[in-house]
Design a protein around this motif. Structure first.
Motif, PDB file in Angstrom:
ATOM      1  N   ARG A   5       4.223 -21.341 -30.992  1.00 52.35           N
ATOM      2  CA  ARG A   5       3.017 -20.638 -30.513  1.00 52.35           C
ATOM      3  C   ARG A   5       1.717 -21.292 -30.942  1.00 52.35           C
ATOM      4  NH1 ARG A   5       5.740 -15.228 -30.954  1.00 52.35           N
ATOM      5  NH2 ARG A   5       6.380 -14.860 -28.820  1.00 52.35           N
ATOM      6  N   PRO A   6       1.540 -21.595 -32.240  1.00 53.80           N
ATOM      7  CA  PRO A   6       0.265 -22.234 -32.611  1.00 53.80           C
ATOM      8  C   PRO A   6       0.065 -23.585 -31.933  1.00 53.80           C
ATOM      9  CG  PRO A   6       1.456 -21.506 -34.564  1.00 53.80           C
ATOM     10  CD  PRO A   6       2.372 -21.331 -33.404  1.00 53.80           C
ATOM     11  N   ALA A   7       1.134 -24.352 -31.786  1.00 55.94           N
ATOM     12  CA  ALA A   7       1.002 -25.675 -31.159  1.00 55.94           C
ATOM     13  C   ALA A   7       0.601 -25.537 -29.696  1.00 55.94           C
ATOM     14  CB  ALA A   7       2.320 -26.442 -31.280  1.00 55.94           C
ATOM     15  N   GLY A  43      -3.324 -25.960 -25.499  1.00 57.80           N
ATOM     16  CA  GLY A  43      -3.988 -25.432 -24.314  1.00 57.80           C
ATOM     17  C   GLY A  43      -5.494 -25.416 -24.460  1.00 57.80           C
ATOM     18  N   ARG A  44      -5.967 -24.957 -25.617  1.00 60.50           N
ATOM     19  CA  ARG A  44      -7.418 -24.881 -25.822  1.00 60.50           C
ATOM     20  C   ARG A  44      -8.053 -26.261 -25.926  1.00 60.50           C
ATOM     21  NH1 ARG A  44     -11.263 -23.984 -23.925  1.00 60.50           N
ATOM     22  NH2 ARG A  44     -13.163 -23.526 -24.996  1.00 60.50           N
ATOM     23  N   VAL A  45      -7.401 -27.179 -26.630  1.00 61.60           N
ATOM     24  CA  VAL A  45      -7.955 -28.528 -26.801  1.00 61.60           C
ATOM     25  C   VAL A  45      -7.982 -29.269 -25.464  1.00 61.60           C
ATOM     26  CG1 VAL A  45      -7.494 -30.781 -27.864  1.00 61.60           C
ATOM     27  CG2 VAL A  45      -7.402 -28.713 -29.240  1.00 61.60           C
ATOM     28  N   VAL A  46      -6.916 -29.154 -24.687  1.00 61.68           N
ATOM     29  CA  VAL A  46      -6.884 -29.826 -23.383  1.00 61.68           C
ATOM     30  C   VAL A  46      -7.979 -29.267 -22.487  1.00 61.68           C
ATOM     31  CG1 VAL A  46      -5.523 -30.096 -21.278  1.00 61.68           C
ATOM     32  CG2 VAL A  46      -4.484 -30.556 -23.483  1.00 61.68           C
ATOM     33  N   PRO A  62      -2.615 -23.652 -15.380  1.00 57.26           N
ATOM     34  CA  PRO A  62      -1.478 -23.465 -16.289  1.00 57.26           C
ATOM     35  C   PRO A  62      -1.874 -23.550 -17.762  1.00 57.26           C
ATOM     36  CG  PRO A  62      -0.863 -24.933 -14.510  1.00 57.26           C
ATOM     37  CD  PRO A  62      -2.335 -24.696 -14.388  1.00 57.26           C
ATOM     38  N   PHE A  63      -2.801 -24.441 -18.096  1.00 62.55           N
ATOM     39  CA  PHE A  63      -3.255 -24.532 -19.485  1.00 62.55           C
ATOM     40  C   PHE A  63      -3.967 -23.250 -19.903  1.00 62.55           C
ATOM     41  CE2 PHE A  63      -3.021 -29.119 -18.512  1.00 62.55           C
ATOM     42  CZ  PHE A  63      -2.184 -29.498 -19.542  1.00 62.55           C
ATOM     43  N   PHE A  64      -4.804 -22.712 -19.003  1.00 65.69           N
ATOM     44  CA  PHE A  64      -5.536 -21.485 -19.334  1.00 65.69           C
ATOM     45  C   PHE A  64      -4.594 -20.298 -19.483  1.00 65.69           C
ATOM     46  CE2 PHE A  64      -7.784 -17.620 -18.055  1.00 65.69           C
ATOM     47  CZ  PHE A  64      -8.751 -17.599 -19.044  1.00 65.69           C
ATOM     48  N   ILE A  65      -3.658 -20.150 -18.565  1.00 67.37           N
ATOM     49  CA  ILE A  65      -2.733 -19.012 -18.624  1.00 67.37           C
ATOM     50  C   ILE A  65      -1.838 -19.120 -19.843  1.00 67.37           C
ATOM     51  CG2 ILE A  65      -0.791 -17.905 -17.437  1.00 67.37           C
ATOM     52  CD1 ILE A  65      -2.297 -18.596 -14.826  1.00 67.37           C
ATOM     53  N   GLY A  66      -1.387 -20.328 -20.149  1.00 63.60           N
ATOM     54  CA  GLY A  66      -0.593 -20.518 -21.357  1.00 63.60           C
ATOM     55  C   GLY A  66      -1.392 -20.254 -22.616  1.00 63.60           C
ATOM     56  N   TYR A  67      -2.662 -20.632 -22.603  1.00 62.93           N
ATOM     57  CA  TYR A  67      -3.541 -20.434 -23.760  1.00 62.93           C
ATOM     58  C   TYR A  67      -3.858 -18.954 -23.966  1.00 62.93           C
ATOM     59  CZ  TYR A  67      -8.255 -20.067 -25.760  1.00 62.93           C
ATOM     60  OH  TYR A  67      -9.355 -19.685 -26.469  1.00 62.93           O
ATOM     61  N   VAL A  68      -4.145 -18.237 -22.903  1.00 64.25           N
ATOM     62  CA  VAL A  68      -4.558 -16.838 -23.024  1.00 64.25           C
ATOM     63  C   VAL A  68      -3.375 -15.891 -23.146  1.00 64.25           C
ATOM     64  CG1 VAL A  68      -5.721 -14.956 -21.815  1.00 64.25           C
ATOM     65  CG2 VAL A  68      -6.741 -17.208 -21.829  1.00 64.25           C
ATOM     66  N   TYR A  69      -2.368 -16.066 -22.293  1.00 57.01           N
ATOM     67  CA  TYR A  69      -1.288 -15.080 -22.210  1.00 57.01           C
ATOM     68  C   TYR A  69      -0.002 -15.494 -22.916  1.00 57.01           C
ATOM     69  CZ  TYR A  69      -4.193 -12.982 -18.651  1.00 57.01           C
ATOM     70  OH  TYR A  69      -5.233 -12.397 -17.984  1.00 57.01           O
ATOM     71  N   ASN A  70       0.109 -16.754 -23.305  1.00 58.61           N
ATOM     72  CA  ASN A  70       1.337 -17.252 -23.919  1.00 58.61           C
ATOM     73  C   ASN A  70       2.533 -16.916 -23.024  1.00 58.61           C
ATOM     74  OD1 ASN A  70       2.915 -18.518 -25.772  1.00 58.61           O
ATOM     75  ND2 ASN A  70       3.093 -16.749 -27.118  1.00 58.61           N
ATOM     76  N   ALA A  71       2.404 -17.239 -21.756  1.00 59.50           N
ATOM     77  CA  ALA A  71       3.382 -16.842 -20.746  1.00 59.50           C
ATOM     78  C   ALA A  71       4.410 -17.942 -20.496  1.00 59.50           C
ATOM     79  CB  ALA A  71       2.663 -16.515 -19.439  1.00 59.50           C
ATOM     80  N   MET A  72       5.582 -17.555 -19.995  1.00 61.16           N
ATOM     81  CA  MET A  72       6.609 -18.505 -19.574  1.00 61.16           C
ATOM     82  C   MET A  72       6.274 -18.941 -18.153  1.00 61.16           C
ATOM     83  SD  MET A  72      10.222 -16.967 -20.951  1.00 61.16           S
ATOM     84  CE  MET A  72      10.400 -16.082 -19.453  1.00 61.16           C
ATOM     85  N   PRO A  73       6.165 -20.238 -17.910  1.00 57.82           N
ATOM     86  CA  PRO A  73       5.830 -20.686 -16.555  1.00 57.82           C
ATOM     87  C   PRO A  73       7.057 -20.748 -15.648  1.00 57.82           C
ATOM     88  CG  PRO A  73       5.960 -22.549 -18.022  1.00 57.82           C
ATOM     89  CD  PRO A  73       6.178 -21.322 -18.865  1.00 57.82           C
ATOM     90  N   VAL A  74       6.812 -20.757 -14.372  1.00 53.92           N
ATOM     91  CA  VAL A  74       7.826 -21.051 -13.367  1.00 53.92           C
ATOM     92  C   VAL A  74       7.497 -22.452 -12.864  1.00 53.92           C
ATOM     93  CG1 VAL A  74       8.775 -20.423 -11.125  1.00 53.92           C
ATOM     94  CG2 VAL A  74       8.087 -18.637 -12.719  1.00 53.92           C
ATOM     95  N   ALA A  75       8.492 -23.334 -12.887  1.00 48.73           N
ATOM     96  CA  ALA A  75       8.245 -24.729 -12.521  1.00 48.73           C
ATOM     97  C   ALA A  75       9.363 -25.230 -11.620  1.00 48.73           C
ATOM     98  CB  ALA A  75       8.159 -25.595 -13.770  1.00 48.73           C
ATOM     99  N   ALA A 109      10.600 -26.022 -24.065  1.00 47.80           N
ATOM    100  CA  ALA A 109      10.192 -25.270 -25.257  1.00 47.80           C
ATOM    101  C   ALA A 109       9.414 -24.019 -24.878  1.00 47.80           C
ATOM    102  CB  ALA A 109       9.343 -26.155 -26.166  1.00 47.80           C
ATOM    103  N   GLY A 110       8.668 -24.078 -23.782  1.00 45.73           N
ATOM    104  CA  GLY A 110       7.942 -22.903 -23.303  1.00 45.73           C
ATOM    105  C   GLY A 110       8.824 -21.956 -22.516  1.00 45.73           C
ATOM    106  N   GLN A 111      10.126 -22.262 -22.451  1.00 43.36           N
ATOM    107  CA  GLN A 111      11.119 -21.440 -21.772  1.00 43.36           C
ATOM    108  C   GLN A 111      10.790 -21.233 -20.300  1.00 43.36           C
ATOM    109  OE1 GLN A 111      12.982 -18.364 -24.370  1.00 43.36           O
ATOM    110  NE2 GLN A 111      10.967 -18.479 -25.332  1.00 43.36           N
ATOM    111  N   ALA A 112      10.446 -22.332 -19.650  1.00 41.26           N
ATOM    112  CA  ALA A 112      10.103 -22.263 -18.230  1.00 41.26           C
ATOM    113  C   ALA A 112      11.303 -21.805 -17.410  1.00 41.26           C
ATOM    114  CB  ALA A 112       9.627 -23.628 -17.740  1.00 41.26           C
ATOM    115  N   ILE A 113      11.008 -21.128 -16.342  1.00 39.30           N
ATOM    116  CA  ILE A 113      12.025 -20.733 -15.366  1.00 39.30           C
ATOM    117  C   ILE A 113      11.971 -21.789 -14.274  1.00 39.30           C
ATOM    118  CG2 ILE A 113      12.732 -18.957 -13.738  1.00 39.30           C
ATOM    119  CD1 ILE A 113      11.123 -16.978 -15.534  1.00 39.30           C
ATOM    120  N   PHE A 114      13.056 -22.550 -14.147  1.00 40.57           N
ATOM    121  CA  PHE A 114      13.068 -23.657 -13.203  1.00 40.57           C
ATOM    122  C   PHE A 114      13.630 -23.209 -11.855  1.00 40.57           C
ATOM    123  CE2 PHE A 114      13.119 -25.757 -17.324  1.00 40.57           C
ATOM    124  CZ  PHE A 114      12.059 -26.636 -17.155  1.00 40.57           C
TER     125      PHE A 114
END
Length: 184
Positions: free
Chosen positions: A85-87, A92-95, A129-142, A158-163
């Motif tokens: 989570r911290p990483a 996300g914020r740095v990018v 995707p960077f913003f949503i991951g940064y704010v919501y810590n959400a699992m992406p669909v990719a 590692a982000g447990q994406a749903i492929f």
């Protein structure tokens, strides 16, 4: 009668420099020679740092554990998520910062996770995707092809994406029928 001037949604009226002026050319030259390499280095280093953290968190973990009989999906254990989570938050914020989003203004408050456990957002650029991951810590669909992309594939695992396989019409239905098992 004077016609009311229409606002151009593609122009930032707050900070404008007349194009063609000396100041404009100085900004372009300094921005492209000094800031662009620094931004690219910052983006690359933050993604590499997140990749290293993701690799450490995934050591010894069988990727995408799915029980074929019950369709249960076993997520990463809590200690691995606490490592990630911290990483991911920092990456996300740095990018976003190095892409030029120094301050992101949001309106309203998001619903509680219990009320709305799914965040649905279609993205039209690389930044959402960077913003949503940064704010919501959400699992992406990719799409499934992204799993083989260097660096990004490990971050998605590692982000447990749903492929989702776009070529397989049953892929979406299969993913919709998965049962996420909670460790708590």
């Amino acid at each position: 009668k004077k016609k009311k001037k229409q606002a151009d949604p593609f122009r930032n009226y707050r900070y404008t420099t007349p194009e063609g002026g000396l100041l404009f050319y100085v900004q372009v030259i300094l921005g492209s020679t000094c800031l662009l390499p620094l931004r690219l280095i910052g983006i690359f280093l933050s993604i590499v740092l997140a990749y290293i953290m993701a690799t450490l968190a995934l050591l010894g973990w069988e990727r995408r554990r799915v029980d074929e009989k019950t369709n249960d999906v076993y997520p990463l254990p809590a200690w691995r998520l606490h490592l990630l989570r911290p990483a991911f938050f920092l990456m996300g914020r740095v990018v976003l910062f190095f892409f030029g989003f120094h301050w992101i203004e949001t309106h309203g408050t998001p619903a509680k996770r219990e009320d709305a456990p799914i965040v649905v957002a279609n993205h039209i650029s690389l930044f959402e995707p960077f913003f949503i991951g940064y704010v919501y810590n959400a699992m992406p669909v990719a799409r499934i092809e992204n799993r083989k992309t260097p660096l990004i594939g490990t971050l998605l695992d590692a982000g447990q994406a749903i492929f989702v396989n776009r070529d397989d019409p049953k892929s979406r239905q299969k993913n919709g029928q998965l049962h996420w098992v909670s460790y708590s």
